[in-house]
Design a protein around this motif. Structure first.
Motif, PDB file in Angstrom:
ATOM      1  N   UNK A 117      29.781  30.367  25.717  1.00  0.00           N
ATOM      2  CA  UNK A 117      30.181  30.295  26.990  1.00  0.00           C
ATOM      3  C   UNK A 117      32.196  31.213  26.462  1.00  0.00           C
ATOM      4  N   UNK A 118      32.196  31.846  25.823  1.00  0.00           N
ATOM      5  CA  UNK A 118      33.039  32.978  25.012  1.00  0.00           C
ATOM      6  C   UNK A 118      34.158  33.838  26.236  1.00  0.00           C
ATOM      7  N   UNK A 119      32.784  34.744  27.342  1.00  0.00           N
ATOM      8  CA  UNK A 119      33.070  35.543  27.953  1.00  0.00           C
ATOM      9  C   UNK A 119      33.520  34.739  28.944  1.00  0.00           C
ATOM     10  N   UNK A 120      33.422  33.135  29.810  1.00  0.00           N
ATOM     11  CA  UNK A 120      33.912  32.927  30.654  1.00  0.00           C
ATOM     12  C   UNK A 120      35.273  32.503  30.328  1.00  0.00           C
ATOM     13  N   UNK A 121      35.203  31.799  28.675  1.00  0.00           N
ATOM     14  CA  UNK A 121      36.461  31.259  28.578  1.00  0.00           C
ATOM     15  C   UNK A 121      37.896  32.257  28.632  1.00  0.00           C
ATOM     16  N   UNK A 122      37.291  33.798  28.024  1.00  0.00           N
ATOM     17  CA  UNK A 122      38.123  34.079  28.363  1.00  0.00           C
ATOM     18  C   UNK A 122      39.193  35.006  29.651  1.00  0.00           C
ATOM     19  N   UNK A 123      37.294  34.806  30.585  1.00  0.00           N
ATOM     20  CA  UNK A 123      37.833  35.427  32.009  1.00  0.00           C
ATOM     21  C   UNK A 123      39.317  34.387  32.182  1.00  0.00           C
TER      22      UNK A 123
END
Length: 186
Positions: A117-123
């Protein structure tokens, strides 16, 4: 030491804060580094850097950037790796760095769960005003049954992470992978 680094042409130092750092020592170290002409950052867990007015004192001493471990946008996942309550403290410190115009940097450990879930963490980091990330893989020579990244999967994982960081328009840097040792905390 800081004077010798400057004389050797090394313009930047990042101090690693230990668990429960001595605030006076840490502030003095930042002051000494900046007095020597170095760009100075401090890196650590939010739990170790959120005490009292430590951030304000380090900024008054010349702190240029603050790097905090940030495993996930999910509090339970982050806290399982970095300690109970650390996620809330990290987000509060990142909000402060944004308000104070201090560069905030996230140090993101890459495990199977955090890559998923890296996309959500970066967001979430971008929403907090953090557009700089350091990545390091927590790797294994085995199969990765414990959530670590198997050596055979490192190249694909790196490509996926770089793609996510570039799509999020996050400035990122790779740090060396860490071989997982069950006897050591992250």
């Amino acid at each position: 030491l800081f004077g010798r680094l400057w004389q050797a042409g090394i313009p930047h130092v990042a101090l690693l804060a230990p668990a429960a750092p001595d605030p006076a020592w840490l502030v003095a170290a930042v002051q000494e580094a900046t007095s020597a002409g170095l760009i100075c950052g401090v890196s650590g867990r939010a739990s170790d850097l959120a005490a009292g007015k430590l951030l304000d004192d380090m900024m008054a001493a010349g702190l240029d950037h603050l790097t905090l471990a940030y495993a996930s946008h999910r509090p339970e996942q982050h806290d399982a790796l970095l300690g109970a309550g650390d996620h809330a403290l990290a987000e509060a410190l990142f909000a402060r760095t944004e308000a104070l115009a201090l560069a905030g940097v996230a140090q993101i450990p890459l495990l199977a769960a955090t890559v998923d879930d890296l996309d959500e963490t970066l967001a979430r980091l971008l929403a907090l005003g953090v557009a700089n990330a350091l990545f390091f893989a927590v790797a294994t020579t085995g199969q990765g049954d414990d959530g670590t990244i198997p050596a055979a999967a490192m190249a694909q994982m790196a490509a996926d992470v770089e793609e996510a960081a570039e799509q999020a328009e996050v400035l990122y840097q790779w740090q060396p992978p860490v071989l997982r040792r069950a006897d050591l905390a992250l």
